[in-house]
Design a protein around this motif. Structure first.
Motif, short mmCIF file in Angstrom:
data_model
loop_
_atom_site.label_atom_id
_atom_site.label_comp_id
_atom_site.label_asym_id
_atom_site.label_seq_id
_atom_site.Cartn_x
_atom_site.Cartn_y
_atom_site.Cartn_z
N LYS A 90 0.81 -1.22 0.00
CA LYS A 90 0.00 0.00 0.00
C LYS A 90 0.84 1.26 0.00
O LYS A 90 0.41 2.31 -0.47
CB LYS A 90 -0.95 0.00 1.20
CG LYS A 90 -2.06 -1.04 1.11
CD LYS A 90 -3.02 -0.92 2.28
CE LYS A 90 -4.16 -1.93 2.14
NZ LYS A 90 -5.10 -1.86 3.29
N THR A 91 2.05 1.18 0.54
CA THR A 91 2.91 2.36 0.60
C THR A 91 3.90 2.42 -0.56
O THR A 91 4.17 3.49 -1.10
CB THR A 91 3.68 2.40 1.93
OG1 THR A 91 4.42 1.18 2.09
CG2 THR A 91 2.73 2.58 3.09
N MET A 92 4.43 1.27 -0.97
CA MET A 92 5.41 1.26 -2.06
C MET A 92 4.75 1.18 -3.43
O MET A 92 5.39 1.48 -4.43
CB MET A 92 6.41 0.13 -1.89
CG MET A 92 5.84 -1.28 -2.07
SD MET A 92 7.02 -2.58 -1.63
CE MET A 92 8.22 -2.45 -2.96
N GLY A 93 3.48 0.75 -3.48
CA GLY A 93 2.75 0.69 -4.74
C GLY A 93 2.79 -0.70 -5.36
O GLY A 93 3.77 -1.43 -5.22
N GLY A 119 16.02 2.00 -11.17
CA GLY A 119 15.42 2.05 -9.84
C GLY A 119 16.26 1.43 -8.75
O GLY A 119 16.28 1.91 -7.62
N LEU A 120 16.97 0.35 -9.07
CA LEU A 120 17.78 -0.32 -8.06
C LEU A 120 19.01 0.47 -7.66
O LEU A 120 19.73 0.08 -6.73
CB LEU A 120 18.18 -1.72 -8.55
CG LEU A 120 17.07 -2.76 -8.53
CD1 LEU A 120 17.50 -4.04 -9.24
CD2 LEU A 120 16.64 -3.06 -7.09
N ASP A 145 7.61 9.11 0.17
CA ASP A 145 8.34 8.43 1.24
C ASP A 145 8.12 6.92 1.17
O ASP A 145 9.07 6.14 1.34
CB ASP A 145 7.86 8.96 2.61
CG ASP A 145 8.64 8.33 3.76
OD1 ASP A 145 9.87 8.51 3.81
OD2 ASP A 145 8.01 7.66 4.61
N GLY A 146 6.89 6.51 0.89
CA GLY A 146 6.61 5.08 0.77
C GLY A 146 7.33 4.45 -0.40
O GLY A 146 7.85 3.34 -0.30
N GLY A 150 10.30 1.60 -0.37
CA GLY A 150 10.24 0.41 -1.22
C GLY A 150 11.52 0.21 -2.01
O GLY A 150 12.04 -0.90 -2.13
N ARG A 151 12.04 1.31 -2.56
CA ARG A 151 13.31 1.24 -3.30
C ARG A 151 14.42 0.74 -2.39
O ARG A 151 15.24 -0.10 -2.78
CB ARG A 151 13.69 2.63 -3.83
CG ARG A 151 12.90 3.15 -4.97
CD ARG A 151 13.29 2.54 -6.31
NE ARG A 151 12.80 3.37 -7.39
CZ ARG A 151 11.54 3.41 -7.82
NH1 ARG A 151 10.63 2.64 -7.23
NH2 ARG A 151 11.18 4.19 -8.82
#
Length: 287
Positions: A90-93, A119-120, A145-146, A150-151
């Motif tokens: 829910k936060t990172m998508g 992205g990595l 922020d989320g 996640g990243r």
């Protein structure tokens, strides 16, 4: 580490082959296990996580036993597993969670990035500005922020013992174009060079704008290639678009991307020269 998504695709293939070898239709197999035809179809397409009891009923109905029974059940258990991203989706998508899933258990990750930096290897400030930029195009239910957390989680898992090798081909356009404020790009490029220098499993190469690609097969989009330890698991291509992600696993669809990546790699600058170019580009930016 395993990728539940990839194991689900593997399970789907195994179940489909077993049913076809038994000369049964979806309807006939569904009747044998007292389930709907739709459930059989969804399992064979990898659209739903498997229930262990359903898989056991299917294997019994198909007269599978011994080592094959154990193998299929193991694959089903791994396909039903929940990774760390599930509790952060829910936060990172959902889109980023899909990439975390594909990266889990990967042996090699190969990327061609046409317009953005990988992205990595992104730093939190860069992630924040890119997330805010995306929000100007379409409403987002996730926060910068989320997404950044996640990243960070994905980068941590990539660096785990036994983690994958990462090779990134970055189009020179992505290095030159300001996809965030100059000071952020400067810090991002510097960090990318530092990471690639310090991590033996990470290779960054730049594809020059003037590079001559074999056959003039210029790429149409960014894409990522994933391979896994089990040779029977599919190779996966992920394509990042503006609104969604396309995942390909069929050989006839994956092979052209493998061939294209090989040509792009041959046309790219050597790693040392690439890092020097990225460093020079960073130093010319203010901040």
């Amino acid at each position: 580490m395993i990728s539940p998504f990839v194991r689900r695709l593997r399970l789907a293939h195994e179940l489909r082959v077993l049913r076809e070898d038994a000369a049964l239709t979806h309807e006939q197999l569904a009747k044998r296990i007292k389930e709907s035809r739709a459930k059989i179809s969804r399992l064979e397409n990898g659209h739903i996580p498997p229930d262990q009891n359903d898989i056991i009923k299917l294997l019994d109905a198909l007269s599978v036993d011994g080592d094959k029974w154990a193998q299929i059940l193991t694959i089903a258990q791994e396909a039903a597993a929940k990774g760390w991203w599930e509790s952060n989706i829910k936060t990172m998508g959902e889109r980023q969670a899909l990439y975390a899933n594909l990266e889990a258990g990967a042996v090699t990750i190969r990327e061609y990035q046409q317009t953005f930096l990988p992205g990595l290897l992104q730093i939190p400030d860069f992630v924040q500005f890119r997330t805010e930029a995306d929000a100007t195009i379409q409403p987002l239910t996730i926060t910068p922020d989320g997404v950044a957390k996640g990243r960070t989680g994905r980068q941590r898992m990539m660096r785990r013992p036994g983690g994958p090798t990462l090779e990134v081909l970055i189009d020179e356009l992505a290095i030159r174009r300001l996809s965030a404020p100059p000071a952020v790009i400067k810090a991002q490029l510097r960090q990318m060079v530092a990471t690639a220098t310090a991590e033996p499993r990470i290779t960054v190469r730049v594809l020059p704008v003037e590079a001559l690609i074999a056959g003039h097969t210029v790429p149409r989009c960014s894409f990522s290639l994933y391979t896994y330890a089990d040779p029977e698991d599919p190779q996966v291509v992920a394509i990042d678009t503006v609104t969604s992600d396309l995942v390909l696993t069929a050989e006839e669809e994956v092979n052209p991307y493998i061939a294209l990546y090989g040509r792009l790699r041959e046309a790219a600058m050597p790693a040392a020269d690439s890092l020097e170019l990225i460093t020079e580009t960073a130093e010319r930016l203010p901040g």
